[in-house]
Design an enzyme around this catalytic site. Sequence first.
Site, PDB file in Angstrom:
ATOM      1  N   MET A 215       0.851  -1.195   0.000  1.00 12.41           N
ATOM      2  CA  MET A 215       0.000   0.000   0.000  1.00 12.41           C
ATOM      3  C   MET A 215       0.885   1.243   0.000  1.00 12.41           C
ATOM      4  SD  MET A 215      -3.411  -0.917   2.132  1.00 12.41           S
ATOM      5  CE  MET A 215      -2.746  -0.757   3.757  1.00 12.41           C
TER       6      MET A 215
ATOM      7  N   ASN B  84       4.120   3.860   0.930  1.00 13.64           N
ATOM      8  CA  ASN B  84       4.852   4.346   2.107  1.00 13.64           C
ATOM      9  C   ASN B  84       5.929   3.323   2.466  1.00 13.64           C
ATOM     10  OD1 ASN B  84       5.514   6.172   4.075  1.00 13.64           O
ATOM     11  ND2 ASN B  84       4.044   5.379   5.557  1.00 13.64           N
ATOM     12  N   LEU B  85       6.747   3.026   1.464  1.00 11.92           N
ATOM     13  CA  LEU B  85       7.673   1.890   1.543  1.00 11.92           C
ATOM     14  C   LEU B  85       8.793   2.131   2.544  1.00 11.92           C
ATOM     15  CD1 LEU B  85       7.985   1.103  -2.278  1.00 11.92           C
ATOM     16  CD2 LEU B  85       6.332   0.204  -0.626  1.00 11.92           C
TER      17      LEU B  85
ATOM     18  N   HIS C  88       9.741  -3.494   3.091  1.00 10.88           N
ATOM     19  CA  HIS C  88       9.205  -3.694   1.737  1.00 10.88           C
ATOM     20  C   HIS C  88      10.338  -3.978   0.746  1.00 10.88           C
ATOM     21  CE1 HIS C  88       5.803  -1.018   3.270  1.00 10.88           C
ATOM     22  NE2 HIS C  88       5.166  -2.073   2.828  1.00 10.88           N
TER      23      HIS C  88
ATOM     24  N   GLU D  67       5.960 -11.288   7.201  1.00  7.37           N
ATOM     25  CA  GLU D  67       5.384 -12.089   8.295  1.00  7.37           C
ATOM     26  C   GLU D  67       4.915 -11.235   9.467  1.00  7.37           C
ATOM     27  OE1 GLU D  67       8.454 -14.953   9.124  1.00  7.37           O
ATOM     28  OE2 GLU D  67       7.872 -16.199   7.411  1.00  7.37           O
ATOM     29  N   LYS D  68       5.205  -9.927   9.426  1.00  7.24           N
ATOM     30  CA  LYS D  68       4.687  -9.065  10.497  1.00  7.24           C
ATOM     31  C   LYS D  68       3.154  -9.162  10.530  1.00  7.24           C
ATOM     32  CE  LYS D  68       4.152  -4.574  10.136  1.00  7.24           C
ATOM     33  NZ  LYS D  68       2.725  -4.374  10.455  1.00  7.24           N
ATOM     34  N   ASP D  69       2.573  -9.205   9.329  1.00  4.79           N
ATOM     35  CA  ASP D  69       1.117  -9.360   9.220  1.00  4.79           C
ATOM     36  C   ASP D  69       0.811 -10.856   9.177  1.00  4.79           C
ATOM     37  OD1 ASP D  69       0.168  -6.476   8.783  1.00  4.79           O
ATOM     38  OD2 ASP D  69       1.795  -6.688   7.354  1.00  4.79           O
TER      39      ASP D  69
ATOM     40  N   GLN E  52      -2.734 -11.961   8.251  1.00  2.04           N
ATOM     41  CA  GLN E  52      -2.964 -11.674   6.829  1.00  2.04           C
ATOM     42  C   GLN E  52      -2.332 -12.755   5.955  1.00  2.04           C
ATOM     43  OE1 GLN E  52      -2.554  -7.684   4.888  1.00  2.04           O
ATOM     44  NE2 GLN E  52      -0.561  -8.421   4.262  1.00  2.04           N
TER      45      GLN E  52
ATOM     46  N   MET F 189       9.191  -2.713  11.585  1.00  2.00           N
ATOM     47  CA  MET F 189       8.971  -1.633  10.611  1.00  2.00           C
ATOM     48  C   MET F 189       7.544  -1.728  10.072  1.00  2.00           C
ATOM     49  SD  MET F 189      12.388  -0.997   8.494  1.00  2.00           S
ATOM     50  CE  MET F 189      13.915  -0.708   9.360  1.00  2.00           C
TER      51      MET F 189
HETATM   52  O1  PAF Z   1       0.021  -5.656   3.764  1.00  2.00           O
HETATM   53  C1  PAF Z   1      -0.419  -4.765   3.003  1.00  2.00           C
HETATM   54  O2  PAF Z   1       0.238  -3.766   2.706  1.00  2.00           O
HETATM   55  C2  PAF Z   1      -1.828  -4.905   2.417  1.00  2.00           C
HETATM   56  O3  PAF Z   1      -2.683  -5.490   3.330  1.00  2.00           O
HETATM   57  C3  PAF Z   1      -1.851  -5.644   1.077  1.00  2.00           C
HETATM   58  C4  PAF Z   1      -1.384  -7.087   1.212  1.00  2.00           C
HETATM   59  C5  PAF Z   1      -0.981  -4.919   0.064  1.00  2.00           C
HETATM   60  C6  PAF Z   1      -3.279  -5.692   0.515  1.00  2.00           C
HETATM   61  O4  PAF Z   1      -3.778  -4.408   0.306  1.00  2.00           O
END
Ligand code: PAF
Length: 290
Positions: free
Chosen positions: A30, A32-33, A37, A156-158, A161, A192
């Site tokens: 999304m 804001n790298l 990332h 893996e922070k998320d 998800q 981060m």
């Molecule tokens: O982790 C993220 O930045 C978002 O949830 C993703 C996987 C790009 C989906 O919008």
Amino acid sequence: MKTINTVAELRTTVARWRANGERVALVPTMGNLHAGHLQLVEQAKKNANRVIVSIFVNPMQFSNLNGDSGDFERYPRTFEDDCKKLSAIDYQPDIIFAPSVQAMYPAGFKRETRIEVPEISNILCGEFRPGHFVGVATVVAKLFNMAQPDVAVFGEKDFQQLLVIRRFVTDLCFPVEIIGMPTVREKNGLAMSSRNAYLSSEERERAATLYQTLQQAQQQIEAGERDFAMIQTQATAKLEKTGFRPEYFEIRRAQDLQAATDTDKQWVILAAAWLGEARLIDNIVMESPD
Ligand code: PAF
């Protein structure tokens, strides 16, 4: 490195690559790298001939699907900066795919088909952000269909998800290999995250307590403590004392986020807590010592 905004142009480009037998990787973001990332992009480059980084702030995952748009409006958008960061690295992606909301959801996301992964979507973060994982799964599935990658890389922070994505990929037979990459941390241990932008410099220091609390819980378990409820209560109290507003601090079975038991092979300790204006999440995955 080229920026593409339309699905049609993305498809034509990927079709050309595929015709040459090239392997394609996608790194969904999304924007804001940060350094985390960039490591995903590096990993993507190691696993494919061509790399696409998507930058799309997805309104569907901020919404409870009933009209409330959560913090979508204020999410940091830094497209120019992101492009600079991506063009400065050795493992530069081939394409930045940055579709508009209209290109992603021509009929409006509230009216379009959704993907819902049962059981793991409505617990933990899903309990506090209703509809969030439907938004994530739906947009990631759309991105997969648009970019047709062989492989996709996520952090893996998320953790939750990543499980949701792995599950729908398996259930819906998407021919995409999913790679999870370890969390990248600041010097003080803070994971981060784009949301760290909401922290003041004083809060940024204090925010390291979240990871320290996870580590303490890990050490307690490694030392043989099996009263998970007690560990969770202690950890929550510590976070509150440091000025956090915890949503949850939980020890779960890593495989499916259900309640941890002594017979599990792998556990994950997960936390979500607010500090000031920032909602922070973090986790530690550990092998069961038994
Ligand atoms: O982790 C993220 O930045 C978002 O949830 C993703 C996987 C790009 C989906 O919008």
